[in-house]
Motif scaffolding. Structure first.
Motif, PDB file in Angstrom:
ATOM      1  N   LEU A  80      34.511  -1.934 -48.158  1.00  0.00           N
ATOM      2  CA  LEU A  80      33.629  -2.677 -47.254  1.00  0.00           C
ATOM      3  C   LEU A  80      32.246  -2.048 -47.342  1.00  0.00           C
ATOM      4  CD1 LEU A  80      36.614  -2.968 -46.091  1.00  0.00           C
ATOM      5  CD2 LEU A  80      35.518  -3.594 -43.956  1.00  0.00           C
ATOM      6  N   ARG A  81      31.213  -2.867 -47.505  1.00  0.00           N
ATOM      7  CA  ARG A  81      29.843  -2.367 -47.647  1.00  0.00           C
ATOM      8  C   ARG A  81      28.942  -3.116 -46.680  1.00  0.00           C
ATOM      9  NH1 ARG A  81      27.726   0.122 -52.036  1.00  0.00           N
ATOM     10  NH2 ARG A  81      29.580  -0.519 -53.210  1.00  0.00           N
ATOM     11  N   GLY A  82      28.180  -2.357 -45.862  1.00  0.00           N
ATOM     12  CA  GLY A  82      27.272  -2.997 -44.919  1.00  0.00           C
ATOM     13  C   GLY A  82      26.678  -1.998 -43.943  1.00  0.00           C
ATOM     14  N   GLU A  83      26.058  -2.521 -42.885  1.00  0.00           N
ATOM     15  CA  GLU A  83      25.448  -1.662 -41.865  1.00  0.00           C
ATOM     16  C   GLU A  83      26.542  -0.871 -41.149  1.00  0.00           C
ATOM     17  OE1 GLU A  83      22.200  -1.484 -41.513  1.00  0.00           O
ATOM     18  OE2 GLU A  83      21.743  -3.115 -42.905  1.00  0.00           O
ATOM     19  N   PRO A  84      26.326   0.413 -40.899  1.00  0.00           N
ATOM     20  CA  PRO A  84      27.364   1.264 -40.287  1.00  0.00           C
ATOM     21  C   PRO A  84      27.932   0.691 -38.997  1.00  0.00           C
ATOM     22  CG  PRO A  84      25.536   2.609 -41.063  1.00  0.00           C
ATOM     23  CD  PRO A  84      25.105   1.183 -41.203  1.00  0.00           C
ATOM     24  N   ASP A  85      27.068   0.113 -38.147  1.00  0.00           N
ATOM     25  CA  ASP A  85      27.550  -0.371 -36.860  1.00  0.00           C
ATOM     26  C   ASP A  85      28.322  -1.695 -36.961  1.00  0.00           C
ATOM     27  OD1 ASP A  85      25.285  -1.718 -37.663  1.00  0.00           O
ATOM     28  OD2 ASP A  85      24.605  -2.126 -35.620  1.00  0.00           O
ATOM     29  N   ARG A  86      28.355  -2.278 -38.162  1.00  0.00           N
ATOM     30  CA  ARG A  86      29.087  -3.535 -38.337  1.00  0.00           C
ATOM     31  C   ARG A  86      30.397  -3.360 -39.111  1.00  0.00           C
ATOM     32  NH1 ARG A  86      25.505  -7.763 -37.600  1.00  0.00           N
ATOM     33  NH2 ARG A  86      27.404  -8.968 -37.205  1.00  0.00           N
ATOM     34  N   LEU A  87      30.588  -2.154 -39.675  1.00  0.00           N
ATOM     35  CA  LEU A  87      31.769  -1.927 -40.508  1.00  0.00           C
ATOM     36  C   LEU A  87      33.068  -2.009 -39.705  1.00  0.00           C
ATOM     37  CD1 LEU A  87      30.570   0.961 -42.861  1.00  0.00           C
ATOM     38  CD2 LEU A  87      31.007  -1.407 -43.491  1.00  0.00           C
ATOM     39  N   GLY A  88      33.033  -1.507 -38.463  1.00  0.00           N
ATOM     40  CA  GLY A  88      34.234  -1.529 -37.622  1.00  0.00           C
ATOM     41  C   GLY A  88      34.715  -2.947 -37.376  1.00  0.00           C
TER      42      GLY A  88
ATOM     43  N   GLU B 153      16.424  -3.195 -51.656  1.00  0.00           N
ATOM     44  CA  GLU B 153      16.030  -1.853 -51.231  1.00  0.00           C
ATOM     45  C   GLU B 153      16.523  -1.558 -49.816  1.00  0.00           C
ATOM     46  OE1 GLU B 153      14.785   0.408 -53.042  1.00  0.00           O
ATOM     47  OE2 GLU B 153      14.295  -0.777 -54.819  1.00  0.00           O
ATOM     48  N   ASP B 154      16.445  -2.558 -48.958  1.00  0.00           N
ATOM     49  CA  ASP B 154      16.882  -2.373 -47.567  1.00  0.00           C
ATOM     50  C   ASP B 154      18.386  -2.074 -47.502  1.00  0.00           C
ATOM     51  OD1 ASP B 154      16.514  -2.586 -44.627  1.00  0.00           O
ATOM     52  OD2 ASP B 154      17.827  -4.341 -44.888  1.00  0.00           O
ATOM     53  N   LYS B 155      19.169  -2.861 -48.214  1.00  0.00           N
ATOM     54  CA  LYS B 155      20.624  -2.665 -48.194  1.00  0.00           C
ATOM     55  C   LYS B 155      21.014  -1.369 -48.889  1.00  0.00           C
ATOM     56  CE  LYS B 155      21.736  -6.268 -45.887  1.00  0.00           C
ATOM     57  NZ  LYS B 155      22.279  -6.108 -44.511  1.00  0.00           N
ATOM     58  N   LYS B 156      20.304  -1.056 -49.957  1.00  0.00           N
ATOM     59  CA  LYS B 156      20.605   0.181 -50.683  1.00  0.00           C
ATOM     60  C   LYS B 156      20.337   1.407 -49.813  1.00  0.00           C
ATOM     61  CE  LYS B 156      19.580   2.403 -55.096  1.00  0.00           C
ATOM     62  NZ  LYS B 156      18.732   2.380 -56.307  1.00  0.00           N
ATOM     63  N   LYS B 157      19.334   1.297 -48.954  1.00  0.00           N
ATOM     64  CA  LYS B 157      18.955   2.420 -48.090  1.00  0.00           C
ATOM     65  C   LYS B 157      19.859   2.522 -46.867  1.00  0.00           C
ATOM     66  CE  LYS B 157      15.023   4.119 -45.378  1.00  0.00           C
ATOM     67  NZ  LYS B 157      13.626   3.845 -44.974  1.00  0.00           N
ATOM     68  N   ASN B 158      20.205   1.398 -46.268  1.00  0.00           N
ATOM     69  CA  ASN B 158      20.895   1.416 -44.976  1.00  0.00           C
ATOM     70  C   ASN B 158      22.404   1.157 -45.037  1.00  0.00           C
ATOM     71  OD1 ASN B 158      18.430   1.812 -43.549  1.00  0.00           O
ATOM     72  ND2 ASN B 158      17.960  -0.362 -43.794  1.00  0.00           N
ATOM     73  N   ALA B 159      22.861   0.465 -46.074  1.00  0.00           N
ATOM     74  CA  ALA B 159      24.286   0.108 -46.124  1.00  0.00           C
ATOM     75  C   ALA B 159      25.138   1.309 -46.522  1.00  0.00           C
ATOM     76  CB  ALA B 159      24.503  -1.035 -47.108  1.00  0.00           C
TER      77      ALA B 159
ATOM     78  N   VAL C 275      27.076  -5.194 -56.784  1.00  0.00           N
ATOM     79  CA  VAL C 275      27.649  -5.087 -55.435  1.00  0.00           C
ATOM     80  C   VAL C 275      26.673  -5.527 -54.351  1.00  0.00           C
ATOM     81  CG1 VAL C 275      29.295  -3.287 -56.050  1.00  0.00           C
ATOM     82  CG2 VAL C 275      26.982  -2.640 -55.314  1.00  0.00           C
ATOM     83  N   TYR C 276      25.383  -5.656 -54.693  1.00  0.00           N
ATOM     84  CA  TYR C 276      24.392  -6.079 -53.689  1.00  0.00           C
ATOM     85  C   TYR C 276      24.083  -7.579 -53.775  1.00  0.00           C
ATOM     86  CZ  TYR C 276      23.633  -1.135 -52.840  1.00  0.00           C
ATOM     87  OH  TYR C 276      23.819   0.187 -52.506  1.00  0.00           O
ATOM     88  N   HIS C 277      24.666  -8.264 -54.752  1.00  0.00           N
ATOM     89  CA  HIS C 277      24.419  -9.702 -54.881  1.00  0.00           C
ATOM     90  C   HIS C 277      24.829 -10.496 -53.637  1.00  0.00           C
ATOM     91  CE1 HIS C 277      24.067  -9.940 -59.570  1.00  0.00           C
ATOM     92  NE2 HIS C 277      23.282  -9.031 -59.035  1.00  0.00           N
ATOM     93  N   PRO C 278      25.963 -10.159 -52.961  1.00  0.00           N
ATOM     94  CA  PRO C 278      26.340 -10.935 -51.775  1.00  0.00           C
ATOM     95  C   PRO C 278      25.273 -10.930 -50.685  1.00  0.00           C
ATOM     96  CG  PRO C 278      28.185  -9.597 -52.506  1.00  0.00           C
ATOM     97  CD  PRO C 278      27.006  -9.167 -53.314  1.00  0.00           C
TER      98      PRO C 278
END
Length: 648
Positions: free
Chosen positions: A346-354, A292-298, A235-238
């Motif tokens: 949908l997977r990503g930064e919280p402020d971009r999900l909307g 690691e960044d996406k796993k922590k913040n997404a 799921v983090y490949h994209p």
């Protein structure tokens, strides 16, 4: 390679139950259980070689261990796999012929060719689902045939060092053949004397991705430089590839290493990096940092989107998913096409999900599905001859998909909302017009009379069609159906119906009768220039009278026509024959062969005298004066004379 993950059924079920609780393991964890389970044992894995005669005891022990440790439970010899062909990649899209026509013929041919069993069904998105059962080899061959014959083909190239080409081919071409079967593609490798390092692949989009991935892996294994494998959750490949593969491209350019990320269609977590040692280390560091960044913040959110709208979120060749990822940095994960789930993650930064969610709903609702009520028998008139009517509409609105389903009184429209509304209005006008001036009816006629209704070369049915301006569908012999359908102008339909029923009634009442009449009477019944038989035919005009060819020496005269008329005609002709038999008289006169010409006389003068005066008035002695022929039969006034040859 596509950069947006499409989940497998197993991983998607995990998402639905707990939205994949974040794993605490490191990025370099071992291969997943699913991957291990999917790997089929090779022959050598399942059956390690026995020790050589000269092997040491230690070697024997090692072999024994190999047998006990490597052997795995053998899987069933019969397997079942389901393949999905998306609507846009279907080679045959005429749904009116779903259970018949070219598509069905191709499937039957594939079954005969491979020995596998195929079952077809339509998915909710109008894609084609094909369940293939049989032995592994048969299923893989059937899959390759399905892809090449039922799915539209694309092509791509992949460049690897020329010296690695032989490893793609393998010993006696076995590796190449295995690769083509595994990916259901056609792979063309340049000849040894060709300096090109480009390998050409043709097949479906999914097959191209898999084949490219496998070829690059083979090349990476042969690369003498450093090779590193990193396991990253699928799921983090994209986020590693980036939209349209831009991020991974920049990474390769910056580090000089080659990064091979498995495409979404390949259920593997392993990313392979090759290159110089320092280059590989730098690329691995960058990949792990992103992970690691996406796993922590997404974070993830799950939304319900109608299954029929998933393809609009995906877009042609996944372009819409890439577009959303590029705009918002959010990965949109769609459940597999063979799953009934409607949950999109949908997977990503919280402020971009909307923003991403808004994009998903906008794409899902930008297309609509509607229908027009139209009797199924009118469908072909709506389509027009050779699709002319439909072509006018689709040329104006090319994005609207119009679907006619056989046996259903509706037409399904799919496409951009505004375009669909316009097409719906146009088709409704056509339907209203056709209903006001068209009609149809069905009549039941025994199939054995169908070919007679059609006539030789279609002469009967074509005349009826032209005369009444209608179309007539007579079912083919293999359908064994009684129903004949007539469509067209209401008055023409009724007139054609009446004429066809009259013809059918006449045929049902028709019979054939054979009369046994001695061939010697045939000429007398027919008369000179057919005058006698003409009188009979005039008396019974509906009866066809057929005399056998004289050369056949047959006594059978055939009568055909309406039952009652045939019986009457038969009695009439039997009466004529009875009178001939009653009034006939014969006398045999033995005559030497050399005297036959004397009987005939010059120009037949003697015979004419006999016929004019009446044979019965002549004495045998008179005939002896004209002796001629091995056999002579004279008839006049109902009297027959026969002359037989005598030897000297």
């Amino acid at each position: 390679m596509s950069s947006v993950a499409v989940l497998t059924q197993e991983s998607f079920n995990e998402h639905r139950s707990g939205l994949l609780q974040e794993q605490s393991g490191a990025a370099g964890a071992g291969p997943s259980a699913g991957e291990e389970e999917d790997a089929l044992p090779t022959y050598k894995d399942a059956f390690p070689p026995l020790p050589e005669k000269a092997a040491s005891p230690e070697g024997t022990q090692e072999t024994a261990n190999a047998w006990t440790s490597k052997i795995r439970p053998l899987k069933s010899s019969v397997i079942t796999q389901v393949f999905h062909v998306p609507l846009e990649e279907r080679k045959y899209k005429d749904l009116n012929q779903f259970g018949e026509g070219d598509q069905a013929k191709v499937c039957v041919d594939i079954m005969h060719k491979t020995g596998a069993h195929l079952e077809l069904s339509l998915a909710k998105d109008q894609g084609l689902s094909i369940m293939v059962s049989g032995k592994l080899d048969a299923v893989m061959k059937a899959r390759k045939e399905i892809v090449s014959r039922l799915q539209t083909q694309a092509s791509a190239t992949v460049a690897i060092p020329k010296e690695h080409h032989r490893f793609v081919i393998g010993k006696n071409g076995e590796k190449l053949q295995e690769l083509e079967l595994k990916t259901a593609t056609k792979i063309q490798i340049p000849r040894p004397d060709d300096p090109s390092n480009q390998i050409k692949i043709s097949g479906t989009k999914e097959g191209l991705e898999k084949a490219k991935h496998e070829i690059l892996l083979i090349s990476a294994e042969q690369d003498k430089r450093a090779v590193e494998r990193v396991n990253i959750d699928k799921v983090y490949h994209p986020f590693i590839t980036g939209a349209y593969n831009k991020l991974v491209g920049e990474m390769m350019q910056e580090t000089g290493a080659r990064v091979n990320v498995p495409p979404p269609s390949v259920n593997k977590t392993e990313i392979v990096i090759t290159g110089e040692k320092e280059q590989v280390a730098l690329a691995v560091t960058m990949i792990k940092k992103i992970y690691e960044d996406k796993k922590k913040n997404a974070t993830t959110i799950a939304v319900e989107v109608k299954k029929s709208q998933h393809k609009y979120v995906i877009g042609p060749k996944g372009n819409t998913l890439q577009e959303i990822l590029e705009k918002t940095g959010v990965s949109v994960e769609i459940p597999p096409s063979d799953s009934s789930s409607e949950t999109v993650i949908l997977r990503g930064e919280p402020d971009r999900l909307g923003q991403a969610l808004t994009e998903v709903y906008a794409k899902a609702n930008s297309y609509t599905v509607s229908s027009v009520t139209a009797p199924s028998w009118l469908h072909r008139f709506i389509i027009g001859k050779k699709g002319q009517n439909l072509a006018k509409i689709t040329q104006q609105m090319p994005k609207v998909h119009i679907e006619f389903t056989e046996g259903e009184d509706k037409i399904t429209l799919e496409g951009p909302t505004k375009d669909v509304q316009m097409v719906q209005g146009q088709i409704e006008v056509i339907v209203t017009d056709l209903i006001s001036r068209m009609d149809y009816t069905e009549i039941s006629v025994d199939p054995k009379f169908h070919r007679h209704l059609i006539g030789k070369g279609g002469v009967n049915i074509n005349r009826i069609k032209e005369l009444h301006k209608v179309t007539v569908r007579i079912p083919p012999d293999n359908e064994k159906s009684n129903l004949i359908r007539i469509e067209g102008d209401p008055q023409g339909v009724q007139e054609a119906k009446k004429e066809l029923l009259e013809l059918a009634s006449r045929m049902e009442n028709e019979r054939t009768k054979d009369l046994i009449i001695e061939q010697r009477f045939h000429r007398a019944i027919i008369g000179q220039k057919g005058e006698k038989i003409k009188e009979v035919r005039d008396k019974f005009p509906e009866v066809i009278i057929n005399f056998p060819d004289p050369a056949q020496k047959s006594d059978i005269v055939q009568l055909r026509g309406p039952r009652n008329e045939v019986e009457k005609c038969a009695k009439f002709m039997q009466k004529i024959v009875a009178e001939m038999v009653e009034n006939s008289f014969s006398l045999s006169v033995p005559i030497f062969k050399q005297f036959h010409r004397n009987i005939i006389g010059k120009g037949g003068s003697n015979i004419k005298k006999v016929l004019d005066r009446g044979v019965h008035s002549l004495q045998a002695a008179q005939l002896l004066d004209w002796v001629k022929g091995p056999f002579c039969a004279l008839h006049h006034g109902g009297v027959w004379w026969r002359a037989h040859p005598l030897s000297h």
